[in-house]
Design a protein around this motif. Structure first.
Motif, mmCIF file in Angstrom:
data_model
loop_
_atom_site.group_PDB
_atom_site.id
_atom_site.type_symbol
_atom_site.label_atom_id
_atom_site.label_comp_id
_atom_site.label_asym_id
_atom_site.label_seq_id
_atom_site.Cartn_x
_atom_site.Cartn_y
_atom_site.Cartn_z
ATOM 1 N N SER A 10 21.050 54.669 -48.850
ATOM 2 C CA SER A 10 21.553 53.904 -47.765
ATOM 3 C C SER A 10 22.318 54.866 -46.642
ATOM 4 N N VAL A 11 23.038 55.610 -47.440
ATOM 5 C CA VAL A 11 23.944 56.666 -46.449
ATOM 6 C C VAL A 11 23.132 57.951 -45.974
ATOM 7 N N LYS A 12 22.328 58.417 -46.657
ATOM 8 C CA LYS A 12 21.558 59.517 -46.408
ATOM 9 C C LYS A 12 20.853 59.316 -44.944
ATOM 10 N N GLY A 13 21.242 60.259 -43.839
ATOM 11 C CA GLY A 13 20.523 60.340 -42.587
ATOM 12 C C GLY A 13 21.191 59.410 -41.685
ATOM 13 N N ARG A 14 22.329 58.808 -41.853
ATOM 14 C CA ARG A 14 22.855 57.747 -41.051
ATOM 15 C C ARG A 14 23.569 58.393 -40.094
ATOM 16 N N ASP A 15 23.960 58.069 -38.940
ATOM 17 C CA ASP A 15 24.981 58.277 -37.879
ATOM 18 C C ASP A 15 26.307 57.416 -38.424
ATOM 19 N N ALA A 16 26.173 56.384 -38.983
ATOM 20 C CA ALA A 16 27.501 55.597 -38.883
ATOM 21 C C ALA A 16 27.198 54.724 -40.288
ATOM 22 N N ILE A 17 28.114 54.698 -41.026
ATOM 23 C CA ILE A 17 28.398 53.544 -42.290
ATOM 24 C C ILE A 17 29.571 52.762 -42.138
ATOM 25 N N PHE A 18 29.337 51.509 -42.223
ATOM 26 C CA PHE A 18 30.291 50.430 -42.146
ATOM 27 C C PHE A 18 30.895 49.984 -43.613
ATOM 28 N N ILE A 19 32.028 50.031 -43.829
ATOM 29 C CA ILE A 19 32.716 49.558 -44.895
ATOM 30 C C ILE A 19 33.217 48.270 -44.644
ATOM 31 N N ALA A 20 32.638 47.293 -45.352
ATOM 32 C CA ALA A 20 32.945 45.756 -44.976
ATOM 33 C C ALA A 20 32.996 45.239 -46.348
ATOM 34 N N VAL A 21 34.108 45.440 -47.095
ATOM 35 C CA VAL A 21 34.337 44.833 -48.324
ATOM 36 C C VAL A 21 35.449 43.897 -48.437
ATOM 37 N N GLY A 22 35.622 43.189 -49.323
ATOM 38 C CA GLY A 22 37.084 42.246 -49.424
ATOM 39 C C GLY A 22 38.012 43.050 -49.800
ATOM 40 N N THR A 23 39.277 42.585 -49.292
ATOM 41 C CA THR A 23 40.488 43.179 -49.658
ATOM 42 C C THR A 23 41.306 42.173 -50.142
ATOM 43 N N PRO A 24 41.242 41.418 -51.187
ATOM 44 C CA PRO A 24 41.811 40.428 -51.657
ATOM 45 C C PRO A 24 43.466 40.881 -51.978
ATOM 46 N N SER A 25 44.122 39.704 -52.070
ATOM 47 C CA SER A 25 45.783 39.927 -52.299
ATOM 48 C C SER A 25 45.878 40.233 -53.706
ATOM 49 N N ASN A 26 46.589 41.313 -53.922
ATOM 50 C CA ASN A 26 47.129 41.717 -55.201
ATOM 51 C C ASN A 26 48.000 40.573 -56.031
ATOM 52 N N GLU A 27 47.444 40.151 -57.235
ATOM 53 C CA GLU A 27 48.307 38.994 -57.835
ATOM 54 C C GLU A 27 49.787 39.338 -57.868
ATOM 55 N N ASP A 28 50.040 40.591 -58.184
ATOM 56 C CA ASP A 28 51.467 41.073 -58.642
ATOM 57 C C ASP A 28 52.243 41.094 -57.198
ATOM 58 N N THR A 29 51.818 41.585 -56.320
ATOM 59 C CA THR A 29 52.638 41.996 -54.964
ATOM 60 C C THR A 29 52.296 41.368 -53.815
ATOM 61 N N GLY A 30 51.057 40.521 -53.825
ATOM 62 C CA GLY A 30 50.704 40.048 -52.653
ATOM 63 C C GLY A 30 50.048 40.707 -51.655
ATOM 64 N N GLY A 46 30.353 60.736 -51.337
ATOM 65 C CA GLY A 46 29.463 61.449 -52.201
ATOM 66 C C GLY A 46 28.138 61.661 -51.859
ATOM 67 N N ALA A 47 27.493 60.542 -50.894
ATOM 68 C CA ALA A 47 26.134 60.645 -50.522
ATOM 69 C C ALA A 47 26.063 61.228 -49.036
ATOM 70 N N ILE A 48 26.983 61.574 -48.047
ATOM 71 C CA ILE A 48 26.879 61.824 -46.870
ATOM 72 C C ILE A 48 26.060 63.321 -46.793
ATOM 73 N N ASP A 49 24.983 63.492 -46.042
ATOM 74 C CA ASP A 49 24.177 64.567 -45.936
ATOM 75 C C ASP A 49 24.443 65.126 -44.658
ATOM 76 N N ARG A 50 25.078 64.559 -43.743
ATOM 77 C CA ARG A 50 24.932 65.216 -42.355
ATOM 78 C C ARG A 50 26.172 64.432 -41.747
ATOM 79 N N PHE A 51 26.632 64.805 -40.443
ATOM 80 C CA PHE A 51 27.702 64.165 -39.748
ATOM 81 C C PHE A 51 27.392 62.608 -40.000
ATOM 82 N N THR A 52 28.315 61.853 -40.257
ATOM 83 C CA THR A 52 28.443 60.627 -40.382
ATOM 84 C C THR A 52 29.672 59.811 -39.894
ATOM 85 N N VAL A 53 29.787 58.995 -39.291
ATOM 86 C CA VAL A 53 31.258 58.059 -39.114
ATOM 87 C C VAL A 53 31.233 57.153 -39.986
ATOM 88 N N VAL A 54 32.345 57.145 -40.630
ATOM 89 C CA VAL A 54 32.625 55.906 -41.706
ATOM 90 C C VAL A 54 33.656 54.906 -41.143
#
Length: 175
Positions: A10-30, A46-54
């Motif tokens: 999915s990353v190969k040859g892309r201009d941009a990759i969006f990271i849209a994952v969960g960021t749950p609260s840490n149980e210990d610290t909140g 590890g998969a980027i093969d050309r200039f890509t904006v993350v």
């Protein structure tokens, strides 16, 4: 738009990759648990093969995109093959798709001009008034926006309580 569980393909040859994952609260610290952001950055890097904006779309604490940039630098094959950007979302539950296509604002913090240009091209048909700022300011905007909305709700509730005691329609007052 397509979906896949094969990150490398999915990353190969892309201009941009969006990271849209969960960021749950840490149980210990909140605090926000960034393990999913870190894992995504490592795998994407590890998969980027050309200039890509993350682009980090997830709600993350200030400084997270610096961490993402460090992870990418450690995993991208050649230096300069990527840039980072922070693009916090302002989507309401239940109307997220409509909000994406008619956003109240589009905020982007980009590491360089190439990243700005790439993100501008992505949003050119959606929002011609992208607000560019530093990455750290973009990260902070999401938290400030959330606190501002919470403040308005709290204020509205207080007005409602006062109006109820005075037998006044609080909806008329707030409108």
């Amino acid at each position: 738009l397509s979906f896949s569980t094969d990150v490398a393909a999915s990353v190969k040859g892309r201009d941009a990759i969006f990271i849209a994952v969960g960021t749950p609260s840490n149980e210990d610290t909140g605090r926000a648990d960034l393990k999913y952001v870190e894992a995504a950055a490592k795998e994407v890097g590890g998969a980027i093969d050309r200039f890509t904006v993350v682009v980090t779309k997830s709600t993350v604490p200030v400084g997270t995109n610096r961490l993402v940039a460090d992870i990418l630098r450690q995993n991208v094959k050649a230096p300069g093959d990527c840039a980072v950007a922070s693009n916090p979302e302002f989507l309401r539950e239940g109307v997220a798709v409509a909000d994406f296509f008619a956003p109240p604002k589009t905020v982007v913090g980009a590491s360089d001009r190439r990243a700005e240009a790439t993100v501008t091209a992505i949003y050119e048909t959606i929002d011609k008034n992208v607000i560019f700022t530093s990455i750290e300011a973009a990260e902070m905007v999401k938290y400030v926006d959330n606190v501002w909305h919470a403040t308005k709700v709290a204020f509205g509730n207080e007005v409602g309580r006062l109006c109820k005691k005075l037998d006044i329609d609080s909806h008329d007052v707030m409108n």
